[in-house]
Design an enzyme around this catalytic site. Structure first.
Site, PDB file in Angstrom:
ATOM      1  N   ARG A   1      11.598  -1.291  11.448  1.00 25.34           N
ATOM      2  CA  ARG A   1      10.285  -1.147  12.073  1.00 25.34           C
ATOM      3  C   ARG A   1      10.130  -2.169  13.178  1.00 25.34           C
ATOM      4  O   ARG A   1      10.228  -3.364  12.941  1.00 25.34           O
ATOM      5  CB  ARG A   1       9.184  -1.356  11.030  1.00 25.34           C
ATOM      6  CG  ARG A   1       8.946  -0.130  10.191  1.00 25.34           C
ATOM      7  CD  ARG A   1       7.844  -0.362   9.214  1.00 25.34           C
ATOM      8  NE  ARG A   1       6.609  -0.863   9.830  1.00 25.34           N
ATOM      9  CZ  ARG A   1       5.418  -0.727   9.268  1.00 25.34           C
ATOM     10  NH1 ARG A   1       5.297  -0.110   8.117  1.00 25.34           N
ATOM     11  NH2 ARG A   1       4.359  -1.219   9.859  1.00 25.34           N
TER      12      ARG A   1
ATOM     13  N   ARG B   1      11.093  -6.921   4.689  1.00 26.52           N
ATOM     14  CA  ARG B   1      11.029  -5.504   5.064  1.00 26.52           C
ATOM     15  C   ARG B   1      11.726  -5.271   6.407  1.00 26.52           C
ATOM     16  O   ARG B   1      12.333  -4.232   6.632  1.00 26.52           O
ATOM     17  CB  ARG B   1       9.559  -5.055   5.134  1.00 26.52           C
ATOM     18  CG  ARG B   1       9.409  -3.567   5.368  1.00 26.52           C
ATOM     19  CD  ARG B   1       8.012  -3.081   5.053  1.00 26.52           C
ATOM     20  NE  ARG B   1       7.076  -3.332   6.133  1.00 26.52           N
ATOM     21  CZ  ARG B   1       5.768  -3.073   6.067  1.00 26.52           C
ATOM     22  NH1 ARG B   1       5.246  -2.581   4.971  1.00 26.52           N
ATOM     23  NH2 ARG B   1       4.991  -3.308   7.091  1.00 26.52           N
TER      24      ARG B   1
ATOM     25  N   ARG C   1      -9.171   0.971   8.986  1.00 24.54           N
ATOM     26  CA  ARG C   1      -8.803  -0.410   9.311  1.00 24.54           C
ATOM     27  C   ARG C   1      -9.892  -1.134  10.108  1.00 24.54           C
ATOM     28  O   ARG C   1      -9.716  -2.297  10.451  1.00 24.54           O
ATOM     29  CB  ARG C   1      -7.528  -0.403  10.144  1.00 24.54           C
ATOM     30  CG  ARG C   1      -6.262  -0.681   9.333  1.00 24.54           C
ATOM     31  CD  ARG C   1      -5.117  -0.541  10.302  1.00 24.54           C
ATOM     32  NE  ARG C   1      -3.951  -1.274   9.990  1.00 24.54           N
ATOM     33  CZ  ARG C   1      -2.846  -0.749   9.451  1.00 24.54           C
ATOM     34  NH1 ARG C   1      -2.816   0.493   9.063  1.00 24.54           N
ATOM     35  NH2 ARG C   1      -1.775  -1.496   9.291  1.00 24.54           N
TER      36      ARG C   1
ATOM     37  N   ARG D   1      -0.325  -9.135  13.466  1.00 26.49           N
ATOM     38  CA  ARG D   1      -0.830  -8.092  12.563  1.00 26.49           C
ATOM     39  C   ARG D   1      -1.665  -8.706  11.445  1.00 26.49           C
ATOM     40  O   ARG D   1      -2.687  -8.155  11.050  1.00 26.49           O
ATOM     41  CB  ARG D   1       0.330  -7.265  12.007  1.00 26.49           C
ATOM     42  CG  ARG D   1       0.882  -6.337  13.082  1.00 26.49           C
ATOM     43  CD  ARG D   1       2.213  -5.765  12.698  1.00 26.49           C
ATOM     44  NE  ARG D   1       2.109  -4.896  11.550  1.00 26.49           N
ATOM     45  CZ  ARG D   1       3.057  -4.767  10.629  1.00 26.49           C
ATOM     46  NH1 ARG D   1       4.162  -5.476  10.714  1.00 26.49           N
ATOM     47  NH2 ARG D   1       2.893  -3.938   9.636  1.00 26.49           N
TER      48      ARG D   1
ATOM     49  N   LYS E   1       0.820  -1.225   0.000  1.00 23.00           N
ATOM     50  CA  LYS E   1       0.000   0.000   0.000  1.00 23.00           C
ATOM     51  C   LYS E   1       0.849   1.270   0.000  1.00 23.00           C
ATOM     52  O   LYS E   1       0.588   2.175  -0.773  1.00 23.00           O
ATOM     53  CB  LYS E   1      -0.911   0.042   1.245  1.00 23.00           C
ATOM     54  CG  LYS E   1      -1.900  -1.077   1.356  1.00 23.00           C
ATOM     55  CD  LYS E   1      -2.814  -0.859   2.549  1.00 23.00           C
ATOM     56  CE  LYS E   1      -2.116  -0.912   3.904  1.00 23.00           C
ATOM     57  NZ  LYS E   1      -1.554  -2.210   4.281  1.00 23.00           N
TER      58      LYS E   1
HETATM   59  P1  AMP Z   1       1.054   0.531   9.019  1.00 21.58           P
HETATM   60  O1  AMP Z   1       2.290   1.319   8.794  1.00 21.58           O
HETATM   61  O2  AMP Z   1      -0.102   1.025   8.205  1.00 21.58           O
HETATM   62  O3  AMP Z   1       1.281  -0.946   8.826  1.00 21.58           O
HETATM   63  O4  AMP Z   1       0.647   0.734  10.545  1.00 21.58           O
HETATM   64  C1  AMP Z   1       1.503   0.350  11.595  1.00 21.58           C
HETATM   65  C2  AMP Z   1       0.721   0.209  12.894  1.00 21.58           C
HETATM   66  O5  AMP Z   1       0.115   1.459  13.240  1.00 21.58           O
HETATM   67  C3  AMP Z   1      -0.437  -0.779  12.834  1.00 21.58           C
HETATM   68  O6  AMP Z   1      -0.022  -2.095  13.060  1.00 21.58           O
HETATM   69  C4  AMP Z   1      -1.333  -0.242  13.950  1.00 21.58           C
HETATM   70  O7  AMP Z   1      -0.802  -0.573  15.229  1.00 21.58           O
HETATM   71  C5  AMP Z   1      -1.172   1.263  13.801  1.00 21.58           C
HETATM   72  N1  AMP Z   1      -2.180   1.802  12.844  1.00 21.58           N
HETATM   73  C6  AMP Z   1      -1.939   2.386  11.637  1.00 21.58           C
HETATM   74  N2  AMP Z   1      -3.071   2.767  11.049  1.00 21.58           N
HETATM   75  C7  AMP Z   1      -4.079   2.414  11.886  1.00 21.58           C
HETATM   76  C8  AMP Z   1      -5.489   2.519  11.825  1.00 21.58           C
HETATM   77  N3  AMP Z   1      -6.120   3.062  10.765  1.00 21.58           N
HETATM   78  N4  AMP Z   1      -6.212   2.055  12.890  1.00 21.58           N
HETATM   79  C9  AMP Z   1      -5.605   1.513  13.954  1.00 21.58           C
HETATM   80  N5  AMP Z   1      -4.280   1.344  14.055  1.00 21.58           N
HETATM   81  C10 AMP Z   1      -3.509   1.802  13.039  1.00 21.58           C
END
Ligand code: AMP
Length: 190
Positions: free
Chosen positions: A134, A128, A89, A146, A14
């Site tokens: 990360r 990654r 999400r 996740r 994404k």
């Molecule tokens: P991402 O970089 O999009 O994979 O997000 C990393 C982490 O941030 C996720 O595993 C969640 O803990 C938190 N996070 C990001 N976006 C959201 C969202 N829309 N709702 C809830 N948690 C989020």
């Protein structure tokens, strides 16, 4: 205004594809994951609160991410549109986003869902973890969590938008260019 959601599991691609599309179509990229990581780096209170959830691979509370999104939507009145990446999400987030956009009379035009098989997602997330530092990619049990959270809480968001006739499924397997071409084809057909 053109509002697009780039949807998919962790590791579906994404972030990189949203960056490309935002440039190509002059849209503001809104990545809640990036916003939260930046809040952590800047030592903000919201970052501290989010970190405990993120390090376990759990979602942060809906109110937290909705607040972040609302602030940008209200500030960037100059935007030609937004591309949402990693948000919504949960179905509750989707409903609240729709309510915010309804008020602006600028609804979501399309949800582009990148589909990648589970084993490939795991391989990508492991890779990654080697490239980026990360915390939520480093521990295999957090990566598993996740993906489980995606299946349980996030996949229903696809059904929500499918019922509204806005969901487009896109094969997310292949190199960056191939996936980009598939996304552009859908964007041009909207
Ligand atoms: P991402 O970089 O999009 O994979 O997000 C990393 C982490 O941030 C996720 O595993 C969640 O803990 C938190 N996070 C990001 N976006 C959201 C969202 N829309 N709702 C809830 N948690 C989020």
């Amino acid at each position: 205004m053109r509002n697009i959601i780039l949807f998919g599991a962790p590791g579906a691609g994404k972030g990189t594809q949203a960056a490309f599309l935002s440039e190509r179509y002059d849209l503001v990229q809104l990545s809640t994951g990036e916003m939260l990581r930046s809040a952590i780096d800047r030592g903000l209170e919201i970052g501290k609160e989010a970190q405990t959830y993120m390090s376990r691979g759990e979602l942060v509370p809906d109110s937290m991410v909705i607040g972040l999104i609302q602030e940008v939507l209200e500030r960037r009145t100059d935007a030609k549109g937004f591309i949402f990446d990693g948000f919504p999400r949960t179905v509750a987030q989707a409903e609240q986003l729709d309510a915010l956009l309804d008020r602006l009379e600028e609804p979501i035009q399309a949800v582009l869902m990148l589909e990648v098989p589970a084993q490939e997602l795991k391989n990508r997330l492991i890779k990654r973890a080697e490239l980026e530092n990360r915390v939520d990619d480093q521990d295999p049990s957090v990566v598993e969590n996740r993906l489980a959270v995606y299946e349980r809480a996030t996949r229903p968001v696809a059904d929500y938008y499918e019922a509204l006739g806005k969901l487009h499924r896109i094969d997310g397997v292949g190199d960056f260019q191939q996936v980009t071409e598939r996304l552009v084809r859908v964007m041009e057909s909207l």
